[in-house]
Design a protein around this motif. Sequence first.
Motif, short mmCIF file in Angstrom:
data_model
loop_
_atom_site.label_atom_id
_atom_site.label_comp_id
_atom_site.label_asym_id
_atom_site.label_seq_id
_atom_site.Cartn_x
_atom_site.Cartn_y
_atom_site.Cartn_z
N GLY A 189 18.61 23.82 25.39
CA GLY A 189 17.65 24.23 26.39
C GLY A 189 17.54 25.74 26.46
O GLY A 189 16.44 26.30 26.45
N MET A 190 18.69 26.40 26.50
CA MET A 190 18.67 27.85 26.67
C MET A 190 18.08 28.54 25.44
O MET A 190 17.24 29.43 25.56
CB MET A 190 20.07 28.36 26.97
CG MET A 190 20.07 29.75 27.56
SD MET A 190 21.70 30.28 28.07
CE MET A 190 21.85 29.54 29.68
N GLU A 191 18.51 28.13 24.26
CA GLU A 191 17.96 28.75 23.06
C GLU A 191 16.47 28.44 22.94
O GLU A 191 15.68 29.30 22.57
CB GLU A 191 18.72 28.28 21.82
CG GLU A 191 20.14 28.81 21.81
CD GLU A 191 20.87 28.54 20.50
OE1 GLU A 191 20.27 27.93 19.59
OE2 GLU A 191 22.03 28.95 20.40
N GLY A 192 16.12 27.20 23.28
CA GLY A 192 14.70 26.85 23.26
C GLY A 192 13.93 27.69 24.25
O GLY A 192 12.83 28.17 23.95
N GLY A 193 14.50 27.91 25.43
CA GLY A 193 13.83 28.71 26.44
C GLY A 193 13.62 30.13 25.97
O GLY A 193 12.54 30.70 26.13
N ILE A 194 14.66 30.70 25.37
CA ILE A 194 14.54 32.09 24.89
C ILE A 194 13.52 32.16 23.76
O ILE A 194 12.66 33.05 23.73
CB ILE A 194 15.91 32.62 24.44
CG1 ILE A 194 16.89 32.63 25.61
CG2 ILE A 194 15.77 34.01 23.86
CD1 ILE A 194 18.32 32.84 25.21
N LEU A 195 13.60 31.20 22.85
CA LEU A 195 12.63 31.19 21.75
C LEU A 195 11.22 31.01 22.31
O LEU A 195 10.26 31.62 21.82
CB LEU A 195 12.96 30.07 20.76
CG LEU A 195 12.13 30.12 19.48
CD1 LEU A 195 12.50 31.34 18.66
CD2 LEU A 195 12.32 28.87 18.65
N GLN A 196 11.11 30.18 23.33
CA GLN A 196 9.80 29.95 23.93
C GLN A 196 9.25 31.22 24.57
O GLN A 196 8.04 31.45 24.57
CB GLN A 196 9.91 28.81 24.95
CG GLN A 196 8.59 28.29 25.48
CD GLN A 196 7.75 27.59 24.42
OE1 GLN A 196 8.14 27.46 23.27
NE2 GLN A 196 6.58 27.15 24.80
N MET A 197 10.15 32.07 25.10
CA MET A 197 9.70 33.36 25.63
C MET A 197 9.06 34.17 24.51
O MET A 197 7.98 34.75 24.66
CB MET A 197 10.89 34.16 26.18
CG MET A 197 11.42 33.65 27.49
SD MET A 197 13.13 34.19 27.79
CE MET A 197 12.91 35.90 28.22
N LEU A 198 9.75 34.20 23.40
CA LEU A 198 9.24 34.94 22.24
C LEU A 198 7.93 34.33 21.76
O LEU A 198 6.94 35.02 21.51
CB LEU A 198 10.31 34.85 21.15
CG LEU A 198 10.39 35.96 20.13
CD1 LEU A 198 10.70 37.26 20.82
CD2 LEU A 198 11.50 35.64 19.13
#
Lengths: 514, 640
Positions: A330-339
Motif C-alpha cells: 500500500g505504501m509503496e503503491g501510494g508513493i508511486l501513485q504520487m509520482l
Amino acid sequence: MENVILNQLNYPVLSYTVFLPVLGALLLLFMRNTAMIRWTTLLVTMATFVISLPLLTNFDKTTYKMQFVERHQWIPSWSINYFIGVDGISVLFVFLTTLLSILCVLVSWKAIENKVKEFHIAILTVEAAMTGVFISLDFFLFYIFWEAMLIPMFLLIGVWGGPNRVYAAIKFFLYTLVGSVLMLVGIIVLYFAGGNTLDILTLGTVHYPVKLQFWLFLAFFAAFAVKVPMFPVHTWLPDAHTEAPTAGSVILAGVLIKMGAYGFLRFSMPMFPDAVRFFMTPMLVLSVIGIVYGALVCLAQKDLKRLIAYSSVSHMGYVTLGIFALNSQGMEGGILQMLNHGIITGALFLMIGIIYERTHTRVIADYGGFATLVPWYAGLFIILTFASIGLPGTNGFIGEFLVLFGAFKAQKLFGVLAATGVILGAGYMLWLYQRVFFETPNPNWGPGHHPLWDLDLREVITLAPLFALIFVIGFYPEVFLSYMHPTVENLLKHINTHAFAGEGLIAKHLMEIF
Amino acid sequence: MLKYILIPLLPLIAFIINILFGRNFIKDKAHWIAVPAVACSFILALSAFMNVASGNVININVYNWIVSGTFTVTIGFLIDQLTAIMLIVVTSISTLIFIYSIGYMHGDKGYYRFFSYLSLFVFSMLILVMANNFLLLYFGWEAVGLCSYFLIGFWYEKKSAANAGKKAFIVNRFGDFGFGLGVILVFLTYGSLEYTQVFSDAGSIAGQTINIFGSDVDLITLICLLLFCGAVGKSAQMPLHVWLPDAMEGPTPVSALIHAATMVTAGVFLVARCNPLFSLSHTAMNTVAIVGGVTSIFAASIGLVQNDIKRVIAYSTVSQLGYMFLALGVGAYSAGIFHLYTHAYFKALLFLGSGSVIHALGNEQNMQKMGGLKKYMPVTYAVFVIATLSITGIPGLSGFFSKDEILWRAYSSGELGKVLWLLGTIVALMTAFYSWRLIFLTFHGKFRGTHEQEHHLHESPKVITVPLMFLAFGAIFAGYAGIPPLILEHGDKIGEFLGPVLGHPHGEGSHLEEIMVMMTSVLVAVGGWYGAYIMYVKKPDMPLEAVSKFTPLYNLLFNKYYVDEIYDKVFVKPTLKMSDKVVLGFFDVKIIEGIVNGVPNLVGAFSKKFREIQTGMLSNYGLVMALGALCIIGYVIFLK
C-alpha cells in the motif's frame, strides 16, 4: 547521527539544486528582453535538472538512511540548523520537481505574454521552495520553504490566471494558511516535547505520550489534508486549478499537492505512530470517500480543467488510501501513485493548456470531433486517458494495483469500495474523451472557421519525457520502486514496533483525552 | 525457447511501426507490415505447438515486473497444451482475417489505423494466453479490452460507434472489478500469482473460510466467483452481455476476430486455465454452468427475431459462449475448449461471410432488405451454408463433434446436468432456426433492396473469398480432432492432448444414452431447419402472422428483454443525476462551499457592523463617553 550517512559526492549537490533557481531568479531581475528571459529560465531549469540527476544515479538503494546530507549550524541559540538530505522517498520528488519545472517553462513559451519576467521569477522561486520542502531535515527550514512556496504560487494564480483568478488565489492562500498555522503550533509543541530541538530525524526517534500524539497528529493533519487535498477540504483545488495558468496547474498537480501526502510520510508516521494506528480507519474512510466522491463529481463536470482537477481528488484518495493501509504494498503503491499522478495529471494539464491556446475555451461541449481535426494530439491524449484509468502497461496501473492490494490486505471493505473507483474512472475519462474527440467535428473549428493546428515540435518535446515515464514505469516500475524499498520497510518497522502493541491500549490512553 | 517470445512481439512491432509512420508514410501499405508479422507469429506458433505435442512444457520468466515487500510478479510465459491450442486458434484466424481485411478495408481513410489496432490486439491476445501468472493475464485481458474499444469505435465520427466502444469498455470494467479483487485474493491466499505454484497448492486451502463483511464465506468459492466475474464481462454472459451486440458497430473483420473467435472466448480460457481451483468448489462450478446455460437460451431467443444480420450472429455468439461455460461448469473443460476451437472457425466464417454480403450491398445490414443473393454471390452463399451446417451440428462437420460432446457431458454429469442438457437441446433447436432464417432471408427468395443496390451486386474479390474458403475448411474439418470414442476409439485426440492440463471428465451413462443424446441433437438441428424453411421459404406470410399473434412476446424478444433500457433507468441515469444534483450540486456547492465561503462572509458581516460604531462624529463619541462614565459611577455607588 546513526540515521545519517554523509554526502557521497564531494560537492553540496542538494544546495546547488535548491539555490541555482534562486540565483537564476536574481539574474532575471536584470534582464529586459523577453526572449532572453525565456531562454535563461529554460537553461537554469535544465541545469538544475542535470545537477539533480546524480542524486538518482549515486543513490545508495540498500539503505533507508538520509543521503547527500549537508548540515551547518544556523541559529545555535535555538538549535536551528541548515540541515538537508534525501531518502528513498524524497529523492523521487526532487527529480519530479526539477523535471516538471523545465516543462512549465516550455509550455509557457507562447502562452505567457504579459509580465514575462515576473512570471519566470515566480516559476524559479516556486521550484526552489518546493525542492526545499522535500529536502529539509530541520523544522524551521522546512516551515520557511513550506510557506515560501505559497507566495509565488499565489501570484501565479492571481496574476496570470483566468477570469476568476483573484477569488481562486485568495481561496487557495487562506485554505492553505489555516492548515499551516495549526501545523506551526504543532511544530512549537514538538520543539518543547522533543527536547528543544527542531531536528526532524531526532524528533522522529522520540516516543511522545499518546495523548500528545493524538493532538499533534490532528494539528499536522490540518495542514496536510488541505494540501493533498482530502475530502472534505478539497474545494480550493478545482478553483485554483481552473484559474491557474497551465504552468501553475502543472506545478499544483505535479508537485504541490504531493506535499500533503509527503508530510504524512515524513512527519506523522515516524513521530506519531500510535496516533497513526488509531487514525488508520478514519483516514481510510476519508480516502475512499475522496476516491468515489471525486469520481462522481467528474461525471457531472462540464469544464475540461475542472474535471481533471476533481479527478485529482479521486486519484489522491488512492495515495492516502495506500499510505494508511500501513503495509509495504500500500505504501509503496501510494508513493508511486504520487509520482504517477504528477506525471499523468501534469501531462493532462499540459495537454489542456496546449489546446486552450488554440480554442480559448474550457467548456467540454465546445469541443467534439477533435480526433479528426488534431489527430496526433488525440493520439497522445488517449494514452493519458488510459494511464489515468490505470490500464496495465502504463504507470497508473502499477500504482493503483499496489494501493488496492495493500488496502484489501489491510481492510477488505476499503479495498472493495476503492476498487469501484476503477469503474467510475473509466466512466468519466472515456466519456470526456468521446465528447472532446469523437463524433462529427464541432462546426466551430476547422478550416474556414477558427483554425486549429496539430502539435508542434516544442510541444512534442514538452510532452515527450512524461510519456516516456508512463511506459517505463508501466513496464519496469523497479526503476522507481527500488529507491523506496528500504525506506518504506524501515518506516513500517518503526510504526509497528514503536506503536503500542494492542489497539486496546491506545484506546485506553485516548479515553483520558475525552 | 526465447524465440517463442517473438510470437507476441512481432505483432507488437508491427503495431508500433504502423501507428508511428502509418499516417504520413505507410498509409495504404500498412498490410505489408501487419500481415507478414502475424503470419510469422502463426508459423512460430505451429513450431511451439509441435514442441508441446512432443511432450515439452515451456515456462520462462523474463524479468521481475513488480516487486513490493513480499509481493513479486514476473513477466513470464507458459506454453502448455492449453496455450498451444489457443496459439493456433488465435494466430491462424488472425492471419486469415488480416488478409481478408486488405480487401474489406480497402480505401478506408483509417486503413493504417485499422491494421495498427488489429496488430496490437493480436499482441494483447497472445500475452493473455501465454502468460504464466495471473497479473500478466490481467495485462493481456485489459489490453484486449483496450483494442476492442479502439476497434468498436473505429468509425468514431459515428456517435453510435463511439457510444458502443465506451459501453464495451465500461461494462467490462464491472467484470474486471471482481477479477482484479480475485487476483489480489489469489496472492493473499497462495503467496504467489504464478499458475504452477497456485495450482499445485490449490487443494491446500480446501474448506477454509474467509470473513467478508461479517459473514464466513468459503475461500476457494469466493476466489473462483471473483475470477468468474471477469469471465462474465469479457465473454458477454448475463448480466454483462449488453456490450457485445452493440460492439457490432465495429468493422466486420473486427467482429469476426475479436467479438467471435478470440477475445470473447478469453473468459472460457480463464475458467479452463483455473480448472484446478474451480474443480474444488461445487458452488462455483454450478454457478458457471447455470450462468452459461441461462445465457445461451436467453441470447438464442433474442436471435430468433433480430433483423440486423450482424446482430443475429452476435446473439448467436453470446449463446454459443454460454454453451462453452455450460460445458466448463459440468467439469467438461476440454469439451468447452474444443467448442471454443471449432466455434472460432465457423463463427469467424459467418461474420466474414456477412461482411462479404454487407460489402456487396453497400453497407446494408438489414436482412429484410436483402434476399436472393444466392445467384449473385455463389462462393459467399456456399461458405455460409457450410458454416450454418457446422453451427447447427449436422454430423460430419466441426460443430457437430463439439456440440455433441458438450450435450453428452452435460447429460451424463448428474441431476443438474440433465436440466442443462435439456436447455442446451432447446438452444440447439433455436440455433438451427435462426441460422437458417438468416440464410433464407439473405440468400433465398427475391431481392428486396433498391435497384441501385441490385445493379451493383457482385461476388467479393479473391482477397475476401479465399480466406473464407480456408475458414470453411476449418468449419468442416477442425472437429475431426475430437471424434467421440463411441464412433472411433481414441478419436478424441484433442481431449487426450489437453488431458494433462484439463483432466478427464468422468460421467456416467450408457452407450445407449449417448446415442440417444446424439440422435436428439441431430433431430433438433433438422427440426430447426425445417421450421425456418416452412416460415421463410414455403409460407413467407407466416412470420408476419406469427408476429401479430404473439405481439407482446415478439416485442419482448425484439427489444432484447429491455435489458438495456432497464440498466439505463436503474444504473446509468440515476448515477449521472446523483453526481450532478446531489454530490456536486448539493454537497460540494451548497454544503462545503457554503461553509468555506460562509465563514469569511460571517466575519465580514460582523466587522461591517462594528465598523459602523466609528462614525467620525465628535458628538457621538462624547455621548458614548458620558454614558460609559455614568455606568461606571453608578456601578461604584450602587453595587459596591
